[in-house]
Design a protein around this motif. Structure first.
Motif, PDB file in Angstrom:
ATOM      1  N   ALA A  86       0.827  -1.205   0.000  1.00 29.20           N
ATOM      2  CA  ALA A  86       0.000   0.000   0.000  1.00 29.20           C
ATOM      3  C   ALA A  86       0.862   1.256   0.000  1.00 29.20           C
ATOM      4  CB  ALA A  86      -0.933  -0.001   1.202  1.00 29.20           C
ATOM      5  N   LEU A  87       1.946   1.248   0.765  1.00 24.85           N
ATOM      6  CA  LEU A  87       2.853   2.406   0.774  1.00 24.85           C
ATOM      7  C   LEU A  87       3.508   2.608  -0.589  1.00 24.85           C
ATOM      8  CD1 LEU A  87       4.614   2.110   4.238  1.00 24.85           C
ATOM      9  CD2 LEU A  87       3.027   3.867   3.480  1.00 24.85           C
ATOM     10  N   ARG A  88       3.914   1.530  -1.211  1.00 29.68           N
ATOM     11  CA  ARG A  88       4.528   1.644  -2.539  1.00 29.68           C
ATOM     12  C   ARG A  88       3.519   2.128  -3.571  1.00 29.68           C
ATOM     13  NH1 ARG A  88       8.725  -3.423  -2.330  1.00 29.68           N
ATOM     14  NH2 ARG A  88      10.118  -2.349  -0.908  1.00 29.68           N
ATOM     15  N   ALA A  89       2.296   1.677  -3.450  1.00 30.26           N
ATOM     16  CA  ALA A  89       1.255   2.128  -4.377  1.00 30.26           C
ATOM     17  C   ALA A  89       0.961   3.611  -4.178  1.00 30.26           C
ATOM     18  CB  ALA A  89      -0.011   1.295  -4.185  1.00 30.26           C
ATOM     19  N   LEU A  90       0.961   4.063  -2.930  1.00 31.14           N
ATOM     20  CA  LEU A  90       0.758   5.495  -2.660  1.00 31.14           C
ATOM     21  C   LEU A  90       1.888   6.324  -3.252  1.00 31.14           C
ATOM     22  CD1 LEU A  90      -0.568   5.609   1.006  1.00 31.14           C
ATOM     23  CD2 LEU A  90      -1.718   6.454  -1.045  1.00 31.14           C
ATOM     24  N   MET A  91       3.113   5.838  -3.106  1.00 36.61           N
ATOM     25  CA  MET A  91       4.261   6.578  -3.656  1.00 36.61           C
ATOM     26  C   MET A  91       4.194   6.642  -5.174  1.00 36.61           C
ATOM     27  SD  MET A  91       7.330   5.345  -1.077  1.00 36.61           S
ATOM     28  CE  MET A  91       8.289   4.856  -2.424  1.00 36.61           C
ATOM     29  N   ALA A  92       3.747   5.580  -5.808  1.00 33.96           N
ATOM     30  CA  ALA A  92       3.698   5.549  -7.268  1.00 33.96           C
ATOM     31  C   ALA A  92       2.530   6.348  -7.833  1.00 33.96           C
ATOM     32  CB  ALA A  92       3.594   4.102  -7.751  1.00 33.96           C
ATOM     33  N   SER A  93       1.429   6.416  -7.106  1.00 36.76           N
ATOM     34  CA  SER A  93       0.230   7.046  -7.664  1.00 36.76           C
ATOM     35  C   SER A  93       0.047   8.495  -7.245  1.00 36.76           C
ATOM     36  CB  SER A  93      -1.013   6.256  -7.254  1.00 36.76           C
ATOM     37  OG  SER A  93      -1.192   6.327  -5.850  1.00 36.76           O
TER      38      SER A  93
END
Length: 136
Positions: A98-105
């Motif tokens: 979820a953290l990686r998805a937040l950083m990417a989006s």
């Protein structure tokens, strides 16, 4: 075109140089940096976007609805894609995914959009900037 790009980036470059100059002269201590960041992100940026959007006409705001839908779909779509890839392909834990998805989006529209797009497109750039910031 190069002159227009340089003119748009010049205020940001000067601001960065002023920051380095202030740090070199020890005008601000390291303890004051979080306070300055919080002031900019909590008060200055939202107020600048509010004034820009409030100054736009009703036709400009209604014309931005397709942009809002596109940005929302792009940001949420990127989040879901990166989340699923991190969980199922790379087998990362859900919290880290979820953290990686937040950083990417999460776009950095607030930082880049105001100085650059505002210069290039004038007051009409405030609407897409505010839409992108509120969508993320």
């Amino acid at each position: 075109m190069l002159g227009q790009i340089l003119s748009a980036l010049l205020p940001a470059i000067i601001t960065i140089m002023l920051g380095y100059f202030a740090a070199w002269h020890h005008d601000f201590s390291q303890d004051e940096v979080p306070t300055l960041n919080r002031m900019v992100m909590t008060y200055a940026l939202p107020l600048a976007l509010f004034v820009g959007v409030f100054g736009a006409g009703r036709a400009d705001l209604l014309g931005s609805v397709p942009l809002l839908i596109f940005l929302l779909a792009a940001i949420v779509g990127t989040y879901v894609f990166v989340l699923l890839v991190a969980i199922f392909l790379f087998r990362h834990p859900p919290g880290l995914s979820a953290l990686r998805a937040l950083m990417a989006s999460g776009p950095s529209t607030a930082f880049v959009g105001v100085p650059v797009l505002g210069y290039l497109y004038g007051a009409t750039a405030n609407i897409p900037i505010a839409v992108a910031v509120s969508s993320s």
